[in-house]
Structures are given as structure tokens and as C-alpha cells.
Design a protein around this motif. Structure first.
Motif, PDB file in Angstrom:
ATOM      1  N   VAL A  51       2.563 -15.556  -9.192  1.00 57.12           N
ATOM      2  CA  VAL A  51       2.296 -14.923  -7.896  1.00 57.12           C
ATOM      3  C   VAL A  51       3.123 -13.653  -7.737  1.00 57.12           C
ATOM      4  CG1 VAL A  51       2.561 -15.191  -5.401  1.00 57.12           C
ATOM      5  CG2 VAL A  51       1.586 -17.054  -6.752  1.00 57.12           C
ATOM      6  N   THR A  52       4.393 -13.721  -8.121  1.00 59.06           N
ATOM      7  CA  THR A  52       5.251 -12.545  -8.015  1.00 59.06           C
ATOM      8  C   THR A  52       4.709 -11.392  -8.844  1.00 59.06           C
ATOM      9  OG1 THR A  52       7.216 -13.910  -7.625  1.00 59.06           O
ATOM     10  CG2 THR A  52       7.577 -11.657  -8.413  1.00 59.06           C
ATOM     11  N   LEU A  53       4.296 -11.674 -10.079  1.00 56.85           N
ATOM     12  CA  LEU A  53       3.739 -10.627 -10.934  1.00 56.85           C
ATOM     13  C   LEU A  53       2.484 -10.028 -10.301  1.00 56.85           C
ATOM     14  CD1 LEU A  53       3.672  -9.029 -13.569  1.00 56.85           C
ATOM     15  CD2 LEU A  53       2.380 -10.917 -14.591  1.00 56.85           C
ATOM     16  N   GLY A  54       1.605 -10.877  -9.793  1.00 55.28           N
ATOM     17  CA  GLY A  54       0.377 -10.388  -9.179  1.00 55.28           C
ATOM     18  C   GLY A  54       0.650  -9.479  -7.990  1.00 55.28           C
ATOM     19  N   LEU A  55       1.598  -9.862  -7.147  1.00 59.41           N
ATOM     20  CA  LEU A  55       1.904  -9.049  -5.967  1.00 59.41           C
ATOM     21  C   LEU A  55       2.605  -7.749  -6.339  1.00 59.41           C
ATOM     22  CD1 LEU A  55       3.004 -11.816  -3.433  1.00 59.41           C
ATOM     23  CD2 LEU A  55       0.890 -10.495  -3.440  1.00 59.41           C
ATOM     24  N   VAL A  56       3.435  -7.790  -7.375  1.00 63.13           N
ATOM     25  CA  VAL A  56       4.065  -6.551  -7.838  1.00 63.13           C
ATOM     26  C   VAL A  56       3.005  -5.571  -8.317  1.00 63.13           C
ATOM     27  CG1 VAL A  56       5.470  -5.553  -9.679  1.00 63.13           C
ATOM     28  CG2 VAL A  56       6.322  -7.510  -8.404  1.00 63.13           C
ATOM     29  N   VAL A  57       2.050  -6.061  -9.095  1.00 64.78           N
ATOM     30  CA  VAL A  57       0.986  -5.198  -9.606  1.00 64.78           C
ATOM     31  C   VAL A  57       0.154  -4.641  -8.449  1.00 64.78           C
ATOM     32  CG1 VAL A  57      -1.146  -5.133 -10.960  1.00 64.78           C
ATOM     33  CG2 VAL A  57       0.870  -6.320 -11.858  1.00 64.78           C
ATOM     34  N   VAL A  58      -0.199  -5.499  -7.484  1.00 63.96           N
ATOM     35  CA  VAL A  58      -1.046  -5.066  -6.369  1.00 63.96           C
ATOM     36  C   VAL A  58      -0.320  -4.081  -5.462  1.00 63.96           C
ATOM     37  CG1 VAL A  58      -2.210  -5.805  -4.262  1.00 63.96           C
ATOM     38  CG2 VAL A  58      -2.497  -7.121  -6.380  1.00 63.96           C
ATOM     39  N   PHE A  59       0.857  -4.460  -4.976  1.00 61.00           N
ATOM     40  CA  PHE A  59       1.549  -3.597  -4.012  1.00 61.00           C
ATOM     41  C   PHE A  59       2.192  -2.390  -4.696  1.00 61.00           C
ATOM     42  CE2 PHE A  59       0.934  -7.293  -1.443  1.00 61.00           C
ATOM     43  CZ  PHE A  59       0.813  -6.793  -0.156  1.00 61.00           C
ATOM     44  N   GLY A  60       2.672  -2.586  -5.932  1.00 62.68           N
ATOM     45  CA  GLY A  60       3.167  -1.432  -6.669  1.00 62.68           C
ATOM     46  C   GLY A  60       2.044  -0.457  -6.959  1.00 62.68           C
ATOM     47  N   GLY A  61       0.889  -0.988  -7.338  1.00 64.76           N
ATOM     48  CA  GLY A  61      -0.267  -0.139  -7.587  1.00 64.76           C
ATOM     49  C   GLY A  61      -0.711   0.608  -6.348  1.00 64.76           C
ATOM     50  N   MET A  62      -0.623  -0.046  -5.191  1.00 61.76           N
ATOM     51  CA  MET A  62      -0.990   0.624  -3.939  1.00 61.76           C
ATOM     52  C   MET A  62      -0.012   1.751  -3.616  1.00 61.76           C
ATOM     53  SD  MET A  62      -2.124  -2.698  -1.649  1.00 61.76           S
ATOM     54  CE  MET A  62      -2.442  -1.754  -0.154  1.00 61.76           C
ATOM     55  N   MET A 114       7.107  -3.518   1.073  1.00 60.39           N
ATOM     56  CA  MET A 114       6.570  -4.683   1.791  1.00 60.39           C
ATOM     57  C   MET A 114       6.448  -5.909   0.889  1.00 60.39           C
ATOM     58  SD  MET A 114       3.355  -3.057   3.848  1.00 60.39           S
ATOM     59  CE  MET A 114       3.494  -1.604   4.873  1.00 60.39           C
ATOM     60  N   LYS A 115       6.385  -5.673  -0.423  1.00 57.48           N
ATOM     61  CA  LYS A 115       6.074  -6.754  -1.353  1.00 57.48           C
ATOM     62  C   LYS A 115       6.984  -7.967  -1.218  1.00 57.48           C
ATOM     63  CE  LYS A 115       7.836  -6.705  -5.121  1.00 57.48           C
ATOM     64  NZ  LYS A 115       9.081  -7.281  -5.707  1.00 57.48           N
ATOM     65  N   PRO A 116       8.323  -7.823  -1.141  1.00 62.36           N
ATOM     66  CA  PRO A 116       9.161  -9.019  -0.970  1.00 62.36           C
ATOM     67  C   PRO A 116       8.829  -9.800   0.302  1.00 62.36           C
ATOM     68  CG  PRO A 116      10.498  -7.169  -1.681  1.00 62.36           C
ATOM     69  CD  PRO A 116       9.151  -6.610  -1.324  1.00 62.36           C
TER      70      PRO A 116
END
Length: 207
Positions: A80-91, A103-105
Motif C-alpha cells: 500500500v505504501t509503495l502504491g501511494l508513493v507512486v500515485v501521490f508522487g506521480g501527481m 499529503m501522502k503520509p
């Protein structure tokens, strides 16, 4: 939310530590070096923070895949952490806006708190299903620890929101790099009394 995956393969502790903490250490080092610089890419100017975010994402992907390759296992939290890093980092990169990554954390910790809280409402400890083999406790101990951890995750989410919205980027990076890991270590140290009171031996856990 059971985790019926096979046990992890033994891994050199140093290698495991590098894979787990290396990406965040590299993020901090890169931010320290590049925070005052800007980068022009395809006619768009990116801040040092966004540039470091773009570097952090592939580093974390490689480290996570390396952990999976070595251990044969990834926890739900890691995935889940990896997925959110990719999504929010990508945004953050796509919209050239560092706020998404900050916002990711908050999203991660609210998600974890919500999942644990949902389990508690059902009279279950989802934490037990993930950590039982590593941390044998009586059922009452698991319920207490799960409640405390859910509240701790909620507190971290609130702290992250306050810091990134009201303080400098430097303060947020320090919080993410040092505050979150040290806070987590301190949390589990404080639970030593609970572990002693509700801990079970391996023999008890097998019966």
C-alpha cells in the motif's frame, strides 16, 4: 484481513535495513543538496523538492522489489505504501505541485487507522493476523495494541497535516525522515509493559 503468505526467507539484517531505510535516507540527502535549485524540463521549471520526488519513486520501487526478491514476501503495508508513493508522487510531478507528495503520509496513516479501527468494530485485530508469528500475544493484548496503534496512526496523520500546512518544507522533510521513524520506535518501546503482561511463549502459541 488475513495474511496467509509463506514465511519470509532469512535475509542479512544489514541488507534488509538498507532496503527499508535507504530510500528515505537518500531522499533526505538529495533534498538537502537540491532544495535550493530548480530544473527546467521540457519548458517546465521544477523545484528541487519535485525533482527529488521524481528520483525517490524509482528508488523506492527498486528497494521494494529487492525486498520481495530476497524475502519472497511483501506485507500489505509495504504494498500500500509503495502504491501511494507512486500515485501521490506521480501527481506532484505531473501537476508540478509538491503538496500532493506531502499529503501522502496523511493518506497512508488514515488508511491504516481506518482498517485497524474497522477490525476492532468487528471484534477482530487485523494487526494480529499480520504480526502474530513475530509478536505472540494473548488475544486481549492484541486488541489493546491494535486500538493504541490505530490512535497512534491517527495522531501521525494529524501531525503530518499540521506540519506540511503550517511549517516549512525543511520542517516537513525532517519530520518525515526522523520524526516518523523515531516516533514509531518510541511507540513500541512504550508498549513494553503490554508485551510483558500479555506476551506468550512459543510453546503457548503452538498449543
Amino acid at each position: 484481513m488475513t495474511d496467509q503468505t509463506k514465511p519470509e526467507k532469512p535475509v542479512n539484517p544489514t541488507v534488509k535495513a538498507v532496503l527499508e531505510y535507504g530510500p528515505i535516507v537518500l531522499f533526505f540527502a538529495a533534498y538537502t543538496l537540491l532544495k535550493d535549485r530548480s530544473f527546467l524540463v521540457a519548458g517546465t521549471e521544477y523545484s528541487g523538492f519535485v525533482a527529488v520526488t521524481a528520483l525517490f519513486i524509482p528508488v523506492l520501487v527498486v528497494a521494494t522489489l529487492g525486498m520481495w526478491k530476497l524475502t519472497g514476501h511483501l506485507s500489505k503495508m509495504q504494498i500500500v505504501t509503495l502504491g501511494l508513493v507512486v500515485v501521490f508522487g506521480g501527481m506532484s510531478i505531473w501537476f508540478n505541485d509538491e503538496r500532493f507528495f506531502k499529503m501522502k503520509p496523511t493518506i497512508i496513516y488514515l488508511l491504516f487507522a481506518g482498517v485497524l479501527g474497522f477490525g476492532l468494530m468487528r471484534g477482530q485485530s487485523y494487526l494480529e493476523s499480520v504480526l502474530d508469528s513475530a509478536l505472540p500475544l494473548e488475544r486481549e493484548g492484541w486488541m489493546i495494541l491494535t486500538k493504541r496503534l490505530a490512535l497512534f496512526f491517527l495522531a501521525l496523520a494529524i501531525a503530518n497535516e499540521v506540519i506540511w500546512r503550517m511549517m516549512s518544507t525543511d520542517a516537513w522533510v525532517n519530520f518525515k525522515t526522523f520524526g516518523l521513524p523515531l516516533g514509531t520506535i518510541a511507540f513500541f518501546m512504550v508498549q513494553s509493559g503490554l508485551f510483558k503482561r500479555y506476551g506468550t511463549s512459543e510453546e503457548d502459541a503452538d498449543t
